[in-house]
Write a protein that holds these residues in place. Structure first.
Motif, PDB file in Angstrom:
ATOM      1  N   LEU A  97      12.510   2.737  17.901  1.00  0.00           N
ATOM      2  CA  LEU A  97      13.173   2.297  16.680  1.00  0.00           C
ATOM      3  C   LEU A  97      12.242   2.537  15.489  1.00  0.00           C
ATOM      4  CD1 LEU A  97      14.651  -1.114  17.916  1.00  0.00           C
ATOM      5  CD2 LEU A  97      15.831   1.085  17.694  1.00  0.00           C
ATOM      6  N   ASN A  98      12.786   3.129  14.409  1.00  0.00           N
ATOM      7  CA  ASN A  98      12.021   3.409  13.189  1.00  0.00           C
ATOM      8  C   ASN A  98      12.770   2.829  12.004  1.00  0.00           C
ATOM      9  OD1 ASN A  98       9.782   5.165  14.144  1.00  0.00           O
ATOM     10  ND2 ASN A  98      11.506   6.421  14.861  1.00  0.00           N
ATOM     11  N   ALA A  99      12.013   2.353  11.037  1.00  0.00           N
ATOM     12  CA  ALA A  99      12.613   1.820   9.821  1.00  0.00           C
ATOM     13  C   ALA A  99      11.572   1.880   8.700  1.00  0.00           C
ATOM     14  CB  ALA A  99      13.101   0.399  10.034  1.00  0.00           C
ATOM     15  N   PHE A 100      12.076   2.069   7.472  1.00  0.00           N
ATOM     16  CA  PHE A 100      11.202   2.160   6.294  1.00  0.00           C
ATOM     17  C   PHE A 100      11.617   1.087   5.302  1.00  0.00           C
ATOM     18  CE2 PHE A 100      10.398   3.675   1.985  1.00  0.00           C
ATOM     19  CZ  PHE A 100       9.019   3.869   2.043  1.00  0.00           C
ATOM     20  N   ALA A 101      10.588   0.522   4.609  1.00  0.00           N
ATOM     21  CA  ALA A 101      10.883  -0.513   3.630  1.00  0.00           C
ATOM     22  C   ALA A 101       9.939  -0.341   2.439  1.00  0.00           C
ATOM     23  CB  ALA A 101      10.718  -1.901   4.238  1.00  0.00           C
ATOM     24  N   PHE A 102      10.511  -0.526   1.224  1.00  0.00           N
ATOM     25  CA  PHE A 102       9.696  -0.479  -0.001  1.00  0.00           C
ATOM     26  C   PHE A 102       8.815  -1.728  -0.071  1.00  0.00           C
ATOM     27  CE2 PHE A 102       9.262  -1.843  -4.446  1.00  0.00           C
ATOM     28  CZ  PHE A 102       8.527  -0.778  -4.950  1.00  0.00           C
ATOM     29  N   ASP A 103       7.593  -1.565  -0.664  1.00  0.00           N
ATOM     30  CA  ASP A 103       6.675  -2.703  -0.704  1.00  0.00           C
ATOM     31  C   ASP A 103       5.812  -2.616  -1.966  1.00  0.00           C
ATOM     32  OD1 ASP A 103       5.495  -5.039   0.109  1.00  0.00           O
ATOM     33  OD2 ASP A 103       4.011  -4.062   1.412  1.00  0.00           O
ATOM     34  N   ALA A 104       5.296  -3.778  -2.348  1.00  0.00           N
ATOM     35  CA  ALA A 104       4.387  -3.869  -3.502  1.00  0.00           C
ATOM     36  C   ALA A 104       3.503  -5.093  -3.327  1.00  0.00           C
ATOM     37  CB  ALA A 104       5.179  -3.944  -4.804  1.00  0.00           C
ATOM     38  N   ASN A 105       2.276  -4.951  -3.792  1.00  0.00           N
ATOM     39  CA  ASN A 105       1.287  -6.037  -3.724  1.00  0.00           C
ATOM     40  C   ASN A 105       0.671  -6.239  -5.099  1.00  0.00           C
ATOM     41  OD1 ASN A 105       1.709  -6.002  -0.888  1.00  0.00           O
ATOM     42  ND2 ASN A 105       0.135  -4.408  -0.673  1.00  0.00           N
ATOM     43  N   ALA A 106       0.140  -7.446  -5.326  1.00  0.00           N
ATOM     44  CA  ALA A 106      -0.529  -7.753  -6.596  1.00  0.00           C
ATOM     45  C   ALA A 106      -1.521  -8.881  -6.363  1.00  0.00           C
ATOM     46  CB  ALA A 106       0.484  -8.140  -7.670  1.00  0.00           C
ATOM     47  N   GLY A 107      -2.528  -8.942  -7.227  1.00  0.00           N
ATOM     48  CA  GLY A 107      -3.514 -10.013  -7.106  1.00  0.00           C
ATOM     49  C   GLY A 107      -4.607  -9.880  -8.160  1.00  0.00           C
ATOM     50  N   PHE A 108      -5.538 -10.821  -8.124  1.00  0.00           N
ATOM     51  CA  PHE A 108      -6.684 -10.787  -9.034  1.00  0.00           C
ATOM     52  C   PHE A 108      -7.934 -11.246  -8.276  1.00  0.00           C
ATOM     53  CE2 PHE A 108      -5.428 -15.204  -9.390  1.00  0.00           C
ATOM     54  CZ  PHE A 108      -6.631 -15.892  -9.461  1.00  0.00           C
TER      55      PHE A 108
END
Length: 402
Positions: free
Chosen positions: A82-93
């Protein structure tokens, strides 16, 4: 994991880069990639804060063929992979000083959906907060102990606290121990081989009921830091060459100035050593050349005619007495009438009288005195009773002039 980053040429406070990570746990394999951007904000001379943002995606993979399903009729187990793709984003300081640091990050911010072939899933948010402090044992900061704490949570799981203590030597070798609340304990060590390679190892063992099914995990890490050599343009190369030439000229000028100052100091010291003489040398230099220090200046009236001066008579070499003559004043230099004329002119046995020598001509010791005034005829005054002719002693030698 692989990443790379670098500062912008015209905006050094901005850093861009990229990161690729992959991990495999059981049947699940996850590969993520991000493009990252960081802005460095300088608060003061000792504190800075970095803001970061990463945008990318996650590729999920499940190896169903290795699974042992409880329900073989489950639709999810219908495919081998099984394969699947998902958009992602990270943030921090990340806030830090020389010793203190503090940070916060939010991963999987969009909470995006995972679209499988026959079902859907969703990424959940992960929140991390951490802080720590560096305690140095010496002024050179060779030995540092770094305690830290990490808190994390992801819904619907409860939050967890993780404590860590790390000992570092010159930031080249480190050794640490960690504890995750009611979950695991860990041991780690690592070293920085050089400016490019970093090696690390850790071992986790469980403390809950999973220890009946797991004996712990080992993790190895080898990182390679690849420095990017930026190619310089022609204008930059020309500028560097000009700067190098100017530096050489500047160094040569400074060297010449130093040598010149050193030479001037040496010459000044030589002049000072020449001028510094003893008092005896100064007195010798003050007297005229050829002057006897024991004689009196001719300008002194007392020294014109000394009272008595002993000098050797170079003429009378046959006399039995020492060749000395007494120099007296001009009035006494003329013979008296009694000594000038004999008692009887015909007597051959009468003593002869030697005429006084002209000391002005014969004695070199009196050359520095003023000349003694003599009568014009250079003869003593005659007595009226003296005969017209005066017998001459043939044995008397004539005075000699030098």
């Amino acid at each position: 994991m692989a990443n790379g980053f670098g500062n912008l040429k015209k905006k050094p406070k901005m850093v861009i880069g990229g990161m690729v990570t992959t991990e495999r746990i059981g049947l699940l394999q996850r590969t993520s990639f991000y493009g990252t951007y960081t802005y460095i904000l300088k608060i003061n001379k000792k504190a800075k804060i970095n803001f970061g943002l990463g945008i990318g995606g996650i590729q999920h993979k499940v190896r169903v063929y290795d699974a042992r399903p409880f329900d073989k009729d489950d639709n999810f187990m219908g495919s081998d992979v099984l394969n699947a793709f998902a958009f992602d984003a990270n943030a921090g300081f990340h806030f830090y000083t020389k010793n203190f640091f503090l940070g916060f990050s939010d991963q999987q911010m969009p909470n995006s959906k995972i679209l499988w072939d026959n079902t859907n899933g969703r990424n959940t948010n992960h929140f991390y907060a951490y802080t720590g402090y560096n305690f140095a044992f010496d002024a050179k900061r060779e030995w540092i102990i770094q305690p830290s704490i990490l808190a994390r949570t992801n819904s619907p799981a409860p939050y967890q606290l993780e404590y860590m203590a790390k000992l570092l030597y010159r930031e080249m070798i480190w050794l640490g121990f960690g504890y995750r609340h009611k979950s695991t304990a860990s041991f780690l060590l690592g070293c920085k081989i050089n400016n490019e390679f970093v090696f690390g190892y850790s071992f986790d063992f469980t403390l809950n009921r999973l220890q009946n099914y797991s004996t712990g995990t080992h993790e190895l890490m080898l990182a390679y830091l690849m420095p990017f050599k930026k190619k310089k343009s022609k204008s930059e190369l020309i500028k560097d060459a000009d700067e190098e030439e100017l530096n050489k000229i500047d160094n040569s000028v400074k060297t010449n100035l130093r040598n010149k100052k050193k030479k001037e100091k040496e010459e000044k010291k030589e002049e000072e050593s020449k001028t510094e003489t003893s008092p005896a040398e100064q007195n010798n230099q003050a007297q005229p050349e050829g002057t006897n220090t024991e004689t009196t200046s001719p300008s002194s009236p007392e020294s014109a005619v000394p009272s008595s001066t002993e000098t050797t008579d170079p003429v009378s070499s046959e006399a039995s007495t020492p060749n000395k003559t007494e120099i007296v004043s001009p009035e006494a230099s003329a013979p008296s009438a009694e000594t000038a004329a004999p008692a009887s002119p015909d007597a051959s046995d009468s003593p002869t009288v030697q005429e006084p020598l002209n000391t002005q001509q014969n004695n070199p010791a009196t050359e520095t005195f003023e000349p003694i005034t003599q009568p014009e005829n250079n003869t003593a005054p005659l007595n009226e009773n003296k005969p017209a002719t005066e017998p001459v002693n043939q044995n008397t030698p004539e005075p000699k002039n030098r």
